[in-house]
Design an enzyme around this catalytic site. Structure first.
Site, mmCIF file in Angstrom:
data_model
loop_
_atom_site.group_PDB
_atom_site.id
_atom_site.type_symbol
_atom_site.label_atom_id
_atom_site.label_comp_id
_atom_site.label_asym_id
_atom_site.label_seq_id
_atom_site.Cartn_x
_atom_site.Cartn_y
_atom_site.Cartn_z
ATOM 1 C CB CYS A 220 -1.247 0.049 1.113
ATOM 2 S SG CYS A 220 -2.225 -1.509 1.260
ATOM 3 C CG HIS B 7 -3.790 3.077 2.667
ATOM 4 N ND1 HIS B 7 -3.853 2.775 0.941
ATOM 5 C CD2 HIS B 7 -3.503 1.946 2.989
ATOM 6 C CE1 HIS B 7 -4.221 1.815 1.074
ATOM 7 N NE2 HIS B 7 -3.848 1.086 2.373
ATOM 8 C CG ASN C 121 -6.836 -0.972 2.006
ATOM 9 O OD1 ASN C 121 -5.736 -1.081 0.739
ATOM 10 N ND2 ASN C 121 -5.876 -1.559 2.544
HETATM 11 O O1 UT7 Z 1 -4.234 -1.936 4.086
HETATM 12 C C1 UT7 Z 1 -2.563 -1.741 4.427
HETATM 13 C C2 UT7 Z 1 -2.882 -1.785 6.222
HETATM 14 N N1 UT7 Z 1 -4.319 -2.637 6.178
HETATM 15 C C3 UT7 Z 1 -4.741 -2.153 6.779
HETATM 16 O O2 UT7 Z 1 -4.884 -1.035 8.367
HETATM 17 C C4 UT7 Z 1 -6.064 -2.431 8.240
HETATM 18 C C5 UT7 Z 1 -5.476 -2.848 9.343
HETATM 19 N N2 UT7 Z 1 -6.886 -3.417 9.731
HETATM 20 C C6 UT7 Z 1 -8.455 -3.113 10.331
HETATM 21 O O3 UT7 Z 1 -8.818 -2.360 9.503
HETATM 22 C C7 UT7 Z 1 -8.667 -3.382 11.147
HETATM 23 O O4 UT7 Z 1 -8.729 -4.282 12.125
HETATM 24 C C8 UT7 Z 1 -10.475 -4.697 10.436
HETATM 25 C C9 UT7 Z 1 -11.135 -3.874 9.596
HETATM 26 C C10 UT7 Z 1 -9.618 -5.562 9.566
HETATM 27 C C11 UT7 Z 1 -10.779 -5.429 11.927
HETATM 28 O O5 UT7 Z 1 -11.398 -4.618 12.447
HETATM 29 P P1 UT7 Z 1 -11.391 -4.638 13.990
HETATM 30 O O6 UT7 Z 1 -12.041 -3.746 14.580
HETATM 31 O O7 UT7 Z 1 -9.688 -5.192 13.900
HETATM 32 O O8 UT7 Z 1 -12.205 -6.214 14.279
HETATM 33 P P2 UT7 Z 1 -11.414 -7.487 14.978
HETATM 34 O O9 UT7 Z 1 -10.326 -8.303 13.933
HETATM 35 O O10 UT7 Z 1 -10.726 -7.076 15.959
HETATM 36 O O11 UT7 Z 1 -12.228 -8.561 14.836
HETATM 37 C C12 UT7 Z 1 -13.781 -8.440 15.761
HETATM 38 C C13 UT7 Z 1 -14.313 -9.459 15.485
HETATM 39 C C14 UT7 Z 1 -14.243 -10.538 15.381
HETATM 40 O O12 UT7 Z 1 -15.125 -11.666 15.770
HETATM 41 P P3 UT7 Z 1 -15.205 -12.315 17.496
HETATM 42 O O13 UT7 Z 1 -13.743 -12.319 17.090
HETATM 43 O O14 UT7 Z 1 -14.760 -11.163 18.273
HETATM 44 O O15 UT7 Z 1 -15.558 -12.932 17.768
HETATM 45 C C15 UT7 Z 1 -13.861 -11.223 14.093
HETATM 46 O O16 UT7 Z 1 -14.345 -12.215 13.939
HETATM 47 O O17 UT7 Z 1 -15.127 -8.944 14.259
HETATM 48 C C16 UT7 Z 1 -15.085 -10.226 13.229
HETATM 49 N N3 UT7 Z 1 -14.961 -10.086 12.189
HETATM 50 C C17 UT7 Z 1 -16.350 -9.542 11.530
HETATM 51 N N4 UT7 Z 1 -17.983 -9.911 11.935
HETATM 52 C C18 UT7 Z 1 -18.366 -9.683 10.169
HETATM 53 C C19 UT7 Z 1 -13.963 -9.959 11.496
HETATM 54 N N5 UT7 Z 1 -14.315 -9.741 10.307
HETATM 55 C C20 UT7 Z 1 -15.616 -9.345 9.744
HETATM 56 C C21 UT7 Z 1 -16.340 -9.491 9.220
HETATM 57 N N6 UT7 Z 1 -17.952 -9.042 9.835
HETATM 58 N N7 UT7 Z 1 -16.531 -9.188 7.327
#
Ligand code: UT7
Length: 346
Positions: free
Chosen positions: A129, A270, A300
Site C-alpha cells: 500500500c 492511504h 482498500n
Molecule cells: O492496507 C494495508 C494496511 N491494512 C490495514 O491497515 C488494515 C488494518 N486493520 C483493520 O482495518 C481492522 O483491524 C479490520 C477492519 C481488519 C478488523 O476490524 P477490528 O475492529 O480490528 O476487528 P477484529 O479483527 O478485532 O474482529 C472483531 C470481531 C471478531 O469476532 P470475535 O472474535 O470478536 O467474535 C471477528 O471475527 O469481528 C469479527 N469479524 C467480522 N464480523 C463480521 C471480522 N471480520 C468480520 C466481518 N463481518 N467481515
C-alpha cells in the site's frame, strides 16, 4: 536540466538537481460495483459490521478479462493527457503493485507496450500500500538529478485476484483500481514535491502477506488446497502499526519540509479503514474535513489508493493551485511513507 539521448541516464558530470512536480494525474476504477449487501450473500458478514468497522460501503471489482496492466494503462493514459505529454516523451515507467499480471515480466513493460512509450525504461516496485509514495520518490529522485525528464508512476491493483472469498476478515476490505501521475521538472517558481520520508520494518512481515507462490513456497497442489495463495492479515495488529507509523511519517515529512500541519490544505491518506484515518486526524490535530476520503466507495485498493484519491480530489476542484498536500501511506512489509508537496502544474 541537460539535454540527453532518450532513456540515457546522465553521467555524474551532467547532473543538476531540480525541483520536481506532479504535471499529470489520472485514475481508473473498474465498472463493476460490489456492495456490502452483495458480500452478505458470500460470507458471514453484515453491511452494518463493515460500515462500523471500516467505513466501506462498496468497492470495485475488475472483470475477469481485466488484469492489473489494463487498469494501469487506462489510468496512465489519463495522466498523460492531463500532462499533455505524448507517449514517446516518457523516459521511465514504474508500476507499483502486489498483483502483477505475471511474476515476470514486470507489469510496467506490459503498460509500456500498450501506451506506445517506446523509449521508456520500465520496472515494477513492490511496497504494497506504500508503493505509490515509494514510486513517486524514486521517480522524483530520477527527475531531480537529470537522468529522467518525464516519469510515469502508476499504482495499480487487482486485489480481488488474491482475496480468499471464504475469509470474511479480509475479503470485505479490498477493491481494484489504478492511479497514475506524471512527474517532470517543476515549472519556474513552483515548489512541487517538497519532502518525502520512507520507512520499513521487515520484522513484522508475517502480519500481512501471501504465504505461497514465491520461492519459499512455490505453487503446489498442497499450497493451493491449503489456500496459501491468498492475502492473509492479522488486522488488529496491522491497525495499530498503521496509525503509529502514518502519524510518525507525516510529522517527519512536515518537519523536513518546514511546513506546519495547520498549513496543510489536504491530507491524502492511504484508504485502508475510516477508523485509521480518524485516528490519524485526531493524533495530528487536523480535522477530518481536510482529509480526502473515498474508502466508502473503493475500499482498500493498496498501491492504487492514494493516486485514485488524488485524481478525484483534483478533478472535483478540492485540490487547487498552491495548496499544500500531505500524502501518507502504510502497507505490508511493513512499509510506510509520507510526502509533502505544493500543488500546481502551470
Ligand atoms: O492496507 C494495508 C494496511 N491494512 C490495514 O491497515 C488494515 C488494518 N486493520 C483493520 O482495518 C481492522 O483491524 C479490520 C477492519 C481488519 C478488523 O476490524 P477490528 O475492529 O480490528 O476487528 P477484529 O479483527 O478485532 O474482529 C472483531 C470481531 C471478531 O469476532 P470475535 O472474535 O470478536 O467474535 C471477528 O471475527 O469481528 C469479527 N469479524 C467480522 N464480523 C463480521 C471480522 N471480520 C468480520 C466481518 N463481518 N467481515
Amino acid at each position: 536540466m541537460t539535454s540527453q539521448a532518450p532513456g540515457r541516464i546522465a553521467s555524474a558530470a551532467d547532473r543538476t538537481v531540480c525541483r520536481v512536480a506532479v504535471m499529470g494525474w489520472g485514475s481508473y476504477a473498474p465498472a463493476r460495483v460490489l456492495t456490502n449487501r452483495d458480500l452478505e450473500r458470500m460470507v458471514a458478514t453484515t453491511h452494518e459490521w463493515i460500515v462500523e468497522r471500516t467505513g466501506m460501503r462498496e468497492r470495485r471489482v475488475a472483470a475477469e478479462h481485466e488484469a492489473t496492466s489494463d487498469l494501469a494503462t487506462l489510468a496512465a493514459q489519463r495522466a498523460l493527457q492531463t500532462a499533455n505529454v505524448a507517449p514517446a516523451e516518457v523516459d521511465m515507467i514504474l508500476v507499483a503493485t502486489i498483483t502483477p499480471d505475471y511474476p515476470f515480466p514486470n507489469t510496467a513493460c506490459l503498460v509500456q507496450s500498450r501506451l506506445g512509450c517506446s523509449r521508456a525504461f520500465c520496472f515494477g516496485l513492490e511496497a504494497a500500500c506504500s508503493g505509490f509514495l515509494y514510486g513517486m520518490e524514486i521517480a522524483r529522485a530520477a527527475v531531480a538529478t537529470g537522468g529522467v525528464r518525464t516519469a510515469l508512476v502508476i499504482g495499480a491493483e487487482k486485489m480481488t485476484s488474491i482475496l480468499d472469498w471464504q475469509d470474511r476478515t479480509t475479503c470485505v476490505l479490498f477493491g481494484d483500481g489504478a492511479g497514475a501521475v506524471v512527474l517532470q521538472p517543476a515549472p519556474a517558481g513552483r515548489r512541487g514535491i517538497i519532502s518525502t520520508v520512507l520507512g520499513s520494518d521487515g520484522s513484522l512481515a508475517d502480519l500481512l502477506m501471501m504465504p505461497a507462490g514465491g520461492s519459499r513456497h512455490p505453487a503446489t497442489a498442497a499450497t493451493v488446497a491449503a489456500r496459501q495463495h491468498f492475502l492473509k492479515m492479522r488486522g488488529r495488529e496491522v491497525f495499530r502499526h498503521a496509525v503509529q507509523h502514518m502519524c510518525e511519517a507525516a510529522r517527519e515529512a512536515l518537519s523536513k519540509a518546514g511546513v506546519k500541519i495547520q498549513d496543510v490544505r489536504w491530507i491524502i491518506p492511504h484508504q485502508a479503514n475510516l477508523r485509521i484515518i480518524s485516528a490519524i486526524s485526531e493524533r495530528l490535530g487536523c480535522p477530518m474535513d481536510r482529509f480526502v476520503v473515498n474508502v466508502e466507495r473503493y475500499g482498500n485498493t493498496s498501491a492504487a489508493s492514494i493516486g485514485l484519491a488524488l485524481d478525484e480530489a483534483v478533478r472535483d476542484g478540492r485540490i487547487r493551485d498552491g495548496d499544500v498536500v500531505l500524502m501518507v501511506a502504510f502497507g505490508a512489509g511493513f512499509t510506510w511513507g509520507a510526502t509533502v508537496l505544493e500543488w500546481g502544474a502551470k
